[in-house]
Design a protein around this motif. Structure first.
Motif, short mmCIF file in Angstrom:
data_model
loop_
_atom_site.label_atom_id
_atom_site.label_comp_id
_atom_site.label_asym_id
_atom_site.label_seq_id
_atom_site.Cartn_x
_atom_site.Cartn_y
_atom_site.Cartn_z
N UNK A 34 0.81 -1.21 0.00
CA UNK A 34 0.00 0.00 0.00
C UNK A 34 0.85 1.27 0.00
N UNK A 35 2.17 1.14 -0.10
CA UNK A 35 3.02 2.32 -0.09
C UNK A 35 2.88 3.11 -1.39
N UNK A 36 3.17 4.39 -1.31
CA UNK A 36 3.03 5.27 -2.46
C UNK A 36 3.86 4.86 -3.66
N UNK A 37 5.02 4.25 -3.42
CA UNK A 37 5.88 3.84 -4.54
C UNK A 37 5.29 2.68 -5.33
N UNK A 38 4.28 2.04 -4.78
CA UNK A 38 3.65 0.88 -5.44
C UNK A 38 2.31 1.25 -6.08
N UNK A 39 1.92 2.53 -6.06
CA UNK A 39 0.60 2.96 -6.53
C UNK A 39 0.65 3.43 -7.98
N UNK A 40 -0.34 2.98 -8.75
CA UNK A 40 -0.48 3.39 -10.15
C UNK A 40 -1.90 3.90 -10.35
N UNK A 41 -2.04 5.09 -10.94
CA UNK A 41 -3.35 5.63 -11.28
C UNK A 41 -3.72 5.16 -12.68
N UNK A 42 -4.86 4.50 -12.80
CA UNK A 42 -5.37 4.05 -14.10
C UNK A 42 -6.16 5.17 -14.76
N UNK A 43 -6.32 5.13 -16.08
CA UNK A 43 -7.13 6.15 -16.76
C UNK A 43 -8.57 6.10 -16.26
N UNK A 44 -9.18 7.28 -16.16
CA UNK A 44 -10.57 7.39 -15.73
C UNK A 44 -11.48 6.63 -16.71
N UNK A 45 -12.47 5.94 -16.16
CA UNK A 45 -13.47 5.26 -16.98
C UNK A 45 -14.71 6.14 -16.97
N UNK A 46 -15.07 6.67 -18.15
CA UNK A 46 -16.22 7.56 -18.26
C UNK A 46 -17.42 6.74 -18.74
#
Length: 147
Positions: A34-46
């Motif tokens: 759950x650390x920040x270095x392991x986080x990826x933001x996926x593209x928004x699903x509209x």
């Protein structure tokens, strides 16, 4: 032999990691997965009536992802995410600042315009689909592969 087993067991229960020479290995912070270095933001699903869901997504097992699902209010739209939610660990679902921490999610639905954010860790490798129930169009689903 007993010493090696004791060392292995103590490392397992303390969460210690033995470093290796792999320079490509991503180091995790104190929060682990759950650390920040392991986080990826996926593209928004509209979500909009008649519009494609996007994708495909290629995810890596053990990585923490966040994705926003946003409905434009053009119609009542639901998503069947049951197959996908069984392959991930859902950390939280956030709706208008309210956080929900479920075991799993069968489906989500938007009656009006709004945004929902889901944070999850990809776990089980395979191919999965998020789809609009009852639809048959190729663009009315989001294909996901966890490697």
């Amino acid at each position: 032999m007993k010493g090696a087993l004791f060392l292995a067991a103590s490392l397992l229960f303390t969460g210690a990691v033995i470093a290796d020479d792999d320079d490509d290995k991503q180091e995790l912070g104190m929060a682990g997965l759950l650390s920040g270095s392991n986080k990826v933001d996926l593209p928004e699903v509209v979500l909009s009536v008649g519009e494609p869901l996007g994708g495909p997504w290629e995810l890596k097992s053990g990585t923490y992802y966040e994705v926003e699902f946003t409905a434009d209010g053009s119609g009542e739209i639901g998503l069947d995410i049951s197959e996908f939610s069984r392959a991930v660990w859902i950390d939280e679902v956030v709706i208008e600042g309210l956080e929900i921490r479920p075991y799993g999610v069968e489906s989500i639905e938007f009656d009006d315009a709004g945004t929902m954010e889901i944070g999850f860790v990809a776990v089980k490798p395979g191919k999965y689909t998020i789809r609009i129930p009852g639809s048959t169009g190729k663009t009315q689903k989001l294909d996901i592969e966890i490697k």
